[in-house]
Design a protein around this motif. Sequence first.
Motif, PDB file in Angstrom:
ATOM      1  N   ASP A 247       0.851  -1.194   0.000  1.00  0.00           N
ATOM      2  CA  ASP A 247       0.000   0.000   0.000  1.00  0.00           C
ATOM      3  C   ASP A 247       0.884   1.241   0.000  1.00  0.00           C
ATOM      4  O   ASP A 247       1.247   1.759   1.053  1.00  0.00           O
ATOM      5  CB  ASP A 247      -0.928  -0.012   1.212  1.00  0.00           C
ATOM      6  N   GLN A 248       1.222   1.721  -1.185  1.00  0.00           N
ATOM      7  CA  GLN A 248       2.136   2.852  -1.317  1.00  0.00           C
ATOM      8  C   GLN A 248       1.525   4.169  -0.870  1.00  0.00           C
ATOM      9  O   GLN A 248       2.246   5.132  -0.627  1.00  0.00           O
ATOM     10  CB  GLN A 248       2.623   2.973  -2.762  1.00  0.00           C
ATOM     11  N   SER A 249       0.208   4.227  -0.740  1.00  0.00           N
ATOM     12  CA  SER A 249      -0.426   5.483  -0.337  1.00  0.00           C
ATOM     13  C   SER A 249      -0.689   5.556   1.168  1.00  0.00           C
ATOM     14  O   SER A 249      -1.121   6.586   1.663  1.00  0.00           O
ATOM     15  CB  SER A 249      -1.749   5.669  -1.093  1.00  0.00           C
ATOM     16  N   ALA A 250      -0.418   4.485   1.883  1.00  0.00           N
ATOM     17  CA  ALA A 250      -0.721   4.443   3.314  1.00  0.00           C
ATOM     18  C   ALA A 250       0.240   5.311   4.113  1.00  0.00           C
ATOM     19  O   ALA A 250       1.426   5.361   3.828  1.00  0.00           O
ATOM     20  CB  ALA A 250      -0.648   3.011   3.831  1.00  0.00           C
ATOM     21  N   VAL A 251      -0.298   5.990   5.111  1.00  0.00           N
ATOM     22  CA  VAL A 251       0.565   6.650   6.083  1.00  0.00           C
ATOM     23  C   VAL A 251       1.118   5.552   6.985  1.00  0.00           C
ATOM     24  O   VAL A 251       0.545   4.462   7.082  1.00  0.00           O
ATOM     25  CB  VAL A 251      -0.188   7.727   6.898  1.00  0.00           C
ATOM     26  N   LEU A 252       2.213   5.820   7.642  1.00  0.00           N
ATOM     27  CA  LEU A 252       2.894   4.777   8.399  1.00  0.00           C
ATOM     28  C   LEU A 252       1.990   4.127   9.440  1.00  0.00           C
ATOM     29  O   LEU A 252       1.965   2.909   9.569  1.00  0.00           O
ATOM     30  CB  LEU A 252       4.168   5.317   9.052  1.00  0.00           C
ATOM     31  N   SER A 253       1.215   4.914  10.180  1.00  0.00           N
ATOM     32  CA  SER A 253       0.375   4.320  11.231  1.00  0.00           C
ATOM     33  C   SER A 253      -0.635   3.336  10.642  1.00  0.00           C
ATOM     34  O   SER A 253      -0.874   2.270  11.210  1.00  0.00           O
ATOM     35  CB  SER A 253      -0.326   5.402  12.046  1.00  0.00           C
ATOM     36  N   LYS A 254      -1.202   3.648   9.491  1.00  0.00           N
ATOM     37  CA  LYS A 254      -2.153   2.738   8.842  1.00  0.00           C
ATOM     38  C   LYS A 254      -1.431   1.483   8.359  1.00  0.00           C
ATOM     39  O   LYS A 254      -1.927   0.362   8.525  1.00  0.00           O
ATOM     40  CB  LYS A 254      -2.844   3.433   7.676  1.00  0.00           C
ATOM     41  N   ALA A 255      -0.278   1.667   7.762  1.00  0.00           N
ATOM     42  CA  ALA A 255       0.472   0.518   7.256  1.00  0.00           C
ATOM     43  C   ALA A 255       0.940  -0.384   8.396  1.00  0.00           C
ATOM     44  O   ALA A 255       0.954  -1.610   8.258  1.00  0.00           O
ATOM     45  CB  ALA A 255       1.658   0.999   6.410  1.00  0.00           C
ATOM     46  N   LEU A 256       1.316   0.201   9.528  1.00  0.00           N
ATOM     47  CA  LEU A 256       1.715  -0.598  10.683  1.00  0.00           C
ATOM     48  C   LEU A 256       0.547  -1.434  11.193  1.00  0.00           C
ATOM     49  O   LEU A 256       0.727  -2.589  11.591  1.00  0.00           O
ATOM     50  CB  LEU A 256       2.255   0.295  11.803  1.00  0.00           C
ATOM     51  N   LYS A 257      -0.661  -0.871  11.171  1.00  0.00           N
ATOM     52  CA  LYS A 257      -1.841  -1.641  11.581  1.00  0.00           C
ATOM     53  C   LYS A 257      -2.064  -2.829  10.651  1.00  0.00           C
ATOM     54  O   LYS A 257      -2.474  -3.900  11.095  1.00  0.00           O
ATOM     55  CB  LYS A 257      -3.069  -0.741  11.629  1.00  0.00           C
ATOM     56  N   SER A 258      -1.770  -2.648   9.376  1.00  0.00           N
ATOM     57  CA  SER A 258      -1.873  -3.764   8.433  1.00  0.00           C
ATOM     58  C   SER A 258      -0.904  -4.871   8.808  1.00  0.00           C
ATOM     59  O   SER A 258      -1.228  -6.053   8.689  1.00  0.00           O
ATOM     60  CB  SER A 258      -1.586  -3.299   7.004  1.00  0.00           C
ATOM     61  N   LEU A 259       0.292  -4.491   9.252  1.00  0.00           N
ATOM     62  CA  LEU A 259       1.270  -5.500   9.670  1.00  0.00           C
ATOM     63  C   LEU A 259       0.738  -6.324  10.836  1.00  0.00           C
ATOM     64  O   LEU A 259       0.927  -7.538  10.885  1.00  0.00           O
ATOM     65  CB  LEU A 259       2.588  -4.842  10.094  1.00  0.00           C
ATOM     66  N   ILE A 260       0.091  -5.666  11.770  1.00  0.00           N
ATOM     67  CA  ILE A 260      -0.471  -6.356  12.936  1.00  0.00           C
ATOM     68  C   ILE A 260      -1.549  -7.330  12.485  1.00  0.00           C
ATOM     69  O   ILE A 260      -1.539  -8.512  12.849  1.00  0.00           O
ATOM     70  CB  ILE A 260      -1.061  -5.345  13.943  1.00  0.00           C
ATOM     71  N   ASN A 261      -2.466  -6.842  11.678  1.00  0.00           N
ATOM     72  CA  ASN A 261      -3.623  -7.635  11.276  1.00  0.00           C
ATOM     73  C   ASN A 261      -3.294  -8.737  10.283  1.00  0.00           C
ATOM     74  O   ASN A 261      -3.873  -9.815  10.347  1.00  0.00           O
ATOM     75  CB  ASN A 261      -4.706  -6.720  10.674  1.00  0.00           C
ATOM     76  N   GLU A 262      -2.376  -8.492   9.377  1.00  0.00           N
ATOM     77  CA  GLU A 262      -2.143  -9.436   8.291  1.00  0.00           C
ATOM     78  C   GLU A 262      -0.956 -10.367   8.510  1.00  0.00           C
ATOM     79  O   GLU A 262      -0.902 -11.439   7.913  1.00  0.00           O
ATOM     80  CB  GLU A 262      -1.962  -8.678   6.975  1.00  0.00           C
ATOM     81  N   THR A 263       0.015  -9.960   9.315  1.00  0.00           N
ATOM     82  CA  THR A 263       1.219 -10.788   9.444  1.00  0.00           C
ATOM     83  C   THR A 263       1.527 -11.203  10.869  1.00  0.00           C
ATOM     84  O   THR A 263       2.489 -11.924  11.095  1.00  0.00           O
ATOM     85  CB  THR A 263       2.458 -10.060   8.875  1.00  0.00           C
ATOM     86  N   GLY A 264       0.755 -10.730  11.805  1.00  0.00           N
ATOM     87  CA  GLY A 264       0.978 -11.119  13.183  1.00  0.00           C
ATOM     88  C   GLY A 264       2.114 -10.394  13.877  1.00  0.00           C
ATOM     89  O   GLY A 264       2.563 -10.824  14.936  1.00  0.00           O
ATOM     90  N   VAL A 265       2.585  -9.276  13.305  1.00  0.00           N
ATOM     91  CA  VAL A 265       3.579  -8.465  14.012  1.00  0.00           C
ATOM     92  C   VAL A 265       2.929  -7.993  15.310  1.00  0.00           C
ATOM     93  O   VAL A 265       1.778  -7.552  15.319  1.00  0.00           O
ATOM     94  CB  VAL A 265       4.042  -7.268  13.143  1.00  0.00           C
ATOM     95  N   HIS A 266       3.633  -8.117  16.400  1.00  0.00           N
ATOM     96  CA  HIS A 266       3.073  -7.769  17.701  1.00  0.00           C
ATOM     97  C   HIS A 266       2.725  -6.286  17.748  1.00  0.00           C
ATOM     98  O   HIS A 266       3.481  -5.431  17.277  1.00  0.00           O
ATOM     99  CB  HIS A 266       4.083  -8.100  18.811  1.00  0.00           C
TER     100      HIS A 266
END
Length: 129
Positions: A53-72
């Motif tokens: 997601d090249q248009s995501a701000v960092l906070s939104k992209a970090l939430k994707s990491l939590i939800n999609e990849t299990g990053v704590h």
Amino acid sequence: MQRDMQVAFSSSFSGSKTHLQTALSALGEGEYRTAVRELIHAVESAVKDFTGDQSAVLSKALKSLINETGVHRALADAFDKLYAYTSDEKGIRHALVFGNNEKVGFDEGVFFLSACTAFVGFLSRKKQG
């Protein structure tokens, strides 16, 4: 840190590599504010590449990491807080309307180099595995 640097530079995160190289040069030249700014941009670029997601701000992209990849959540929150540190009213990422940020020195530069390089390496290893 050297291993994370190798992993980051061998990753597919081309934007991160450019930001890391610019940060290393800036750190070597004593431009600590620039180094910190480039290092947080390296994280932002890697997260965007990782999530696609090249248009995501960092906070939104970090939430994707939590939800999609299990990053704590706490790990993602830590980088969201580092991003906030660089973005406050007299922040590192803002124009120099406030003059140089005298609170950003060598120690902050080395900390951000370590933390941001490690996180880019972490994401690179996650993407590979």
